[in-house]
Design a protein around this motif. Structure first.
Motif, PDB file in Angstrom:
ATOM      1  N   THR A  84     124.572 -48.110  23.127  1.00  0.00           N
ATOM      2  CA  THR A  84     125.975 -48.066  23.531  1.00  0.00           C
ATOM      3  C   THR A  84     126.699 -47.186  22.518  1.00  0.00           C
ATOM      4  O   THR A  84     126.156 -46.892  21.442  1.00  0.00           O
ATOM      5  N   PRO A  85     127.891 -46.744  22.818  1.00  0.00           N
ATOM      6  CA  PRO A  85     128.614 -45.925  21.840  1.00  0.00           C
ATOM      7  C   PRO A  85     128.710 -46.621  20.490  1.00  0.00           C
ATOM      8  O   PRO A  85     129.234 -47.713  20.374  1.00  0.00           O
ATOM      9  N   GLY A  86     128.126 -46.015  19.485  1.00  0.00           N
ATOM     10  CA  GLY A  86     128.184 -46.549  18.132  1.00  0.00           C
ATOM     11  C   GLY A  86     127.016 -47.414  17.734  1.00  0.00           C
ATOM     12  O   GLY A  86     126.927 -47.824  16.576  1.00  0.00           O
ATOM     13  N   SER A  87     126.110 -47.737  18.661  1.00  0.00           N
ATOM     14  CA  SER A  87     124.967 -48.572  18.290  1.00  0.00           C
ATOM     15  C   SER A  87     123.753 -48.216  19.142  1.00  0.00           C
ATOM     16  O   SER A  87     123.885 -47.927  20.329  1.00  0.00           O
ATOM     17  N   VAL A  88     122.577 -48.242  18.501  1.00  0.00           N
ATOM     18  CA  VAL A  88     121.321 -47.949  19.192  1.00  0.00           C
ATOM     19  C   VAL A  88     120.282 -48.971  18.740  1.00  0.00           C
ATOM     20  O   VAL A  88     120.151 -49.256  17.544  1.00  0.00           O
ATOM     21  N   PHE A  89     119.562 -49.546  19.699  1.00  0.00           N
ATOM     22  CA  PHE A  89     118.478 -50.478  19.396  1.00  0.00           C
ATOM     23  C   PHE A  89     117.188 -49.864  19.912  1.00  0.00           C
ATOM     24  O   PHE A  89     116.835 -50.032  21.089  1.00  0.00           O
ATOM     25  N   PRO A  90     116.500 -49.089  19.052  1.00  0.00           N
ATOM     26  CA  PRO A  90     115.313 -48.361  19.514  1.00  0.00           C
ATOM     27  C   PRO A  90     114.160 -49.296  19.846  1.00  0.00           C
ATOM     28  O   PRO A  90     113.997 -50.354  19.250  1.00  0.00           O
ATOM     29  N   LYS A  91     113.372 -48.885  20.810  1.00  0.00           N
ATOM     30  CA  LYS A  91     112.153 -49.573  21.214  1.00  0.00           C
ATOM     31  C   LYS A  91     111.096 -48.505  21.496  1.00  0.00           C
ATOM     32  O   LYS A  91     111.424 -47.330  21.658  1.00  0.00           O
ATOM     33  N   PRO A  92     109.835 -48.887  21.572  1.00  0.00           N
ATOM     34  CA  PRO A  92     108.812 -47.892  21.920  1.00  0.00           C
ATOM     35  C   PRO A  92     109.103 -47.220  23.262  1.00  0.00           C
ATOM     36  O   PRO A  92     109.688 -47.823  24.165  1.00  0.00           O
ATOM     37  N   ASN A  93     108.703 -45.969  23.360  1.00  0.00           N
ATOM     38  CA  ASN A  93     108.905 -45.165  24.566  1.00  0.00           C
ATOM     39  C   ASN A  93     107.748 -45.441  25.525  1.00  0.00           C
ATOM     40  O   ASN A  93     106.690 -44.823  25.440  1.00  0.00           O
ATOM     41  N   ALA A  94     107.921 -46.407  26.443  1.00  0.00           N
ATOM     42  CA  ALA A  94     106.859 -46.784  27.381  1.00  0.00           C
ATOM     43  C   ALA A  94     106.437 -45.562  28.200  1.00  0.00           C
ATOM     44  O   ALA A  94     107.274 -44.889  28.806  1.00  0.00           O
ATOM     45  N   TRP A  95     105.122 -45.321  28.223  1.00  0.00           N
ATOM     46  CA  TRP A  95     104.599 -44.115  28.869  1.00  0.00           C
ATOM     47  C   TRP A  95     103.570 -44.413  29.949  1.00  0.00           C
ATOM     48  O   TRP A  95     103.504 -43.736  30.971  1.00  0.00           O
ATOM     49  N   LEU A  96     102.763 -45.464  29.766  1.00  0.00           N
ATOM     50  CA  LEU A  96     101.665 -45.683  30.684  1.00  0.00           C
ATOM     51  C   LEU A  96     101.442 -47.173  30.921  1.00  0.00           C
ATOM     52  O   LEU A  96     101.430 -47.964  29.984  1.00  0.00           O
ATOM     53  N   VAL A  97     101.295 -47.541  32.200  1.00  0.00           N
ATOM     54  CA  VAL A  97     100.979 -48.900  32.621  1.00  0.00           C
ATOM     55  C   VAL A  97      99.526 -48.912  33.105  1.00  0.00           C
ATOM     56  O   VAL A  97      99.132 -48.088  33.927  1.00  0.00           O
ATOM     57  N   GLN A  98      98.742 -49.838  32.590  1.00  0.00           N
ATOM     58  CA  GLN A  98      97.329 -49.910  32.935  1.00  0.00           C
ATOM     59  C   GLN A  98      96.978 -51.372  33.254  1.00  0.00           C
ATOM     60  O   GLN A  98      97.423 -52.281  32.559  1.00  0.00           O
ATOM     61  N   TYR A  99      96.195 -51.572  34.321  1.00  0.00           N
ATOM     62  CA  TYR A  99      95.849 -52.950  34.673  1.00  0.00           C
ATOM     63  C   TYR A  99      94.531 -52.999  35.439  1.00  0.00           C
ATOM     64  O   TYR A  99      94.058 -52.012  36.000  1.00  0.00           O
ATOM     65  N   ARG A 100      93.957 -54.210  35.470  1.00  0.00           N
ATOM     66  CA  ARG A 100      92.793 -54.523  36.302  1.00  0.00           C
ATOM     67  C   ARG A 100      93.157 -55.690  37.211  1.00  0.00           C
ATOM     68  O   ARG A 100      93.871 -56.612  36.810  1.00  0.00           O
TER      69      ARG A 100
END
Length: 291
Positions: A249-265
């Motif tokens: 939001t303006p004035g604040s950032v809460f970084p998280k990993p940049n999700a790139w790939l979903v893998q499943y069985r």
């Protein structure tokens, strides 16, 4: 995974009349490929009922070495008064996975009304093969493992539909450009299983990876029963959020990993036995910067 995009595909594979083939552009990992098919190559299974066309032609595409099988119609439906009165060629566009090295393709002209009819274009069972180039294939160090004891039976359990999407759900302002981000990754699945007994469980083992191929989610998710299906089967589905990413939001950032790939069985347990389609399913996501 099929693509919904207005941009032109990077490569086009054309299956022409008189059993001719042509190609345009190189098939590259991380890009897209379109499959065009001339309906006159297959005419063995056609059926019209009360003026409605009730047949179709599907392309099957398998990306190796992981073996994910994708499928989709290569025909567009022309409707008159809500009835399909004509079928015309339509390109099927597919995303090329980042780990693919070869692409295998074949086609099925089918009718599934009043009895099943299939006519195949499979190069007499050898199928059509194409090399995949581009950046070096990405190999994950911690993929979803195959469960010990599970029996490979794609005739008993298989994935009907799958998609993963990353969305910015931050409320937009009344006017002007967006002022914040709240990135959520959601998964949508529909699986078919043979109805061997009333009591059964269907689930997936799932991982999510970031851009550095680091695993950021590892979990199992149950698929609730959706309803009965053709082929003496049942449908199970999952719709839900699997990862919450960056918020800003303006004035604040809460970084998280940049999700790139979903893998499943995918797994199906019934009468004390566990079955699987034996496919390591994989779906790639857009980058945080462009979401």
């Amino acid at each position: 995974m099929t693509l919904d995009t207005s941009s032109s595909p990077k490569a086009v594979l054309r299956f022409l009349p008189h059993w001719q083939q042509a190609g345009e552009g190189a098939i590259l990992r991380g890009e897209s490929v379109a499959i065009e098919f001339a309906p006159e190559r297959l005419t063995g299974c056609r059926l019209t009922r009360h003026g409605a066309q009730v047949w179709d032609i599907e392309a099957f595409a398998k990306f190796h070495p992981r073996g994910e099988l994708l499928r989709g119609s290569v025909l567009d439906r022309v409707r008159t008064g809500g009835v399909v009165t004509a079928l015309v060629p339509k390109p099927l566009e597919l995303a090329v996975p980042s780990d693919a090295t070869r692409l295998e393709i074949w086609f099925d002209n089918f009718v599934d009304a009043g009895g099943r009819c299939d006519a195949w274009d499979s190069r007499f069972g050898e199928n059509y093969w194409f090399e995949v180039g581009g950046p070096k294939p990405i190999e994950l160090q911690d993929p979803v493992r195959y469960r010990d004891g599970a029996i490979s039976r794609p005739d008993l359990v298989n994935m009907v539909r799958q998609s993963a999407i990353k969305k910015n759900v931050f409320p937009p302002p009344p006017s002007g450009p967006p002022v914040g981000k709240d990135l959520r990754t959601s998964l949508s699945l529909r699986a078919w299983v043979k109805n061997l007994a009333y009591a059964k469980e269907v689930w997936i083992d799932l991982h999510v990876f970031d851009r550095s191929t680091t695993r950021i989610v590892a979990t199992s998710l149950g698929l609730p029963w959706e309803g009965s299906a053709s082929g003496a089967g049942d449908l199970f589905h999952f719709e839900g959020e699997i990862f919450r990413g960056l918020t800003a939001t303006p004035g604040s950032v809460f970084p998280k990993p940049n999700a790139w790939l979903v893998q499943y069985r995918l797994y199906y347990e019934v009468e004390g036995q566990t079955y699987t389609d034996a496919i390591l399913h994989q779906l790639e996501l857009t980058d945080d910067a462009v979401t």
